[in-house]
Design a protein around this motif. Sequence first.
Motif, PDB file in Angstrom:
ATOM      1  N   GLN A  33      17.321  42.847  42.685  1.00 28.69           N
ATOM      2  CA  GLN A  33      16.679  44.156  42.604  1.00 28.69           C
ATOM      3  C   GLN A  33      17.287  45.039  43.685  1.00 28.69           C
ATOM      4  OE1 GLN A  33      12.456  44.250  43.280  1.00 28.69           O
ATOM      5  NE2 GLN A  33      12.262  46.258  42.356  1.00 28.69           N
ATOM      6  N   THR A  34      17.893  46.138  43.258  1.00 29.56           N
ATOM      7  CA  THR A  34      18.710  46.953  44.147  1.00 29.56           C
ATOM      8  C   THR A  34      18.331  48.419  44.050  1.00 29.56           C
ATOM      9  OG1 THR A  34      20.528  45.392  43.760  1.00 29.56           O
ATOM     10  CG2 THR A  34      21.109  47.493  44.742  1.00 29.56           C
ATOM     11  N   CYS A  35      18.318  49.074  45.194  1.00 29.91           N
ATOM     12  CA  CYS A  35      18.076  50.519  45.236  1.00 29.91           C
ATOM     13  C   CYS A  35      19.224  51.166  46.005  1.00 29.91           C
ATOM     14  CB  CYS A  35      16.751  50.827  45.919  1.00 29.91           C
ATOM     15  SG  CYS A  35      16.407  52.602  45.973  1.00 29.91           S
ATOM     16  N   SER A  86      17.345  56.419  44.778  1.00 29.08           N
ATOM     17  CA  SER A  86      16.279  57.135  45.469  1.00 29.08           C
ATOM     18  C   SER A  86      16.867  57.998  46.571  1.00 29.08           C
ATOM     19  CB  SER A  86      15.289  56.140  46.063  1.00 29.08           C
ATOM     20  OG  SER A  86      14.301  56.805  46.813  1.00 29.08           O
ATOM     21  N   VAL A  99      18.108  51.262  40.586  1.00 25.69           N
ATOM     22  CA  VAL A  99      17.214  52.301  41.110  1.00 25.69           C
ATOM     23  C   VAL A  99      18.008  53.185  42.068  1.00 25.69           C
ATOM     24  CG1 VAL A  99      15.135  52.730  42.465  1.00 25.69           C
ATOM     25  CG2 VAL A  99      15.221  50.792  40.889  1.00 25.69           C
ATOM     26  N   HIS A 133      23.255  44.458  41.682  1.00 31.31           N
ATOM     27  CA  HIS A 133      22.420  44.658  40.494  1.00 31.31           C
ATOM     28  C   HIS A 133      22.894  43.770  39.340  1.00 31.31           C
ATOM     29  CE1 HIS A 133      19.952  46.673  37.524  1.00 31.31           C
ATOM     30  NE2 HIS A 133      21.032  46.783  36.774  1.00 31.31           N
ATOM     31  N   TRP A 170      11.615  51.704  50.554  1.00 30.68           N
ATOM     32  CA  TRP A 170      12.370  50.529  50.099  1.00 30.68           C
ATOM     33  C   TRP A 170      12.556  49.527  51.227  1.00 30.68           C
ATOM     34  CZ3 TRP A 170      12.602  49.949  45.144  1.00 30.68           C
ATOM     35  CH2 TRP A 170      12.437  51.085  44.352  1.00 30.68           C
TER      36      TRP A 170
END
Length: 92
Positions: A11-13, A48, A46, A6, A54
């Motif tokens: 873009q990281t979840c 989740s 993010v 990140h 994802w």
Amino acid sequence: MAVLLHRRGVQTCLVPHRNPERARDLLRFRENRRYLPGVPLPAGLVISSTLEPWLEKSSWLFLAVPMKAWMDTLDILGSKYLSGIALISLVK
């Protein structure tokens, strides 16, 4: 690893896949109080409790699981979700 990616603009979840309660805790406190107390999770990271949505839009999957759960985790994900995704193992 999620925080490092990140911070590099990826873009990281972060998905604690087997523990939705942990995802809620991470969201509430913005910190992994169990394994990394005192290390804040960036606001834009993010978190989740659901992995599948994802995976559909991901190019990479960094999989950080204990070695004893490695094969079970791959079985759960199956070829449906791993097809076309680069799998990076962070086995602990």
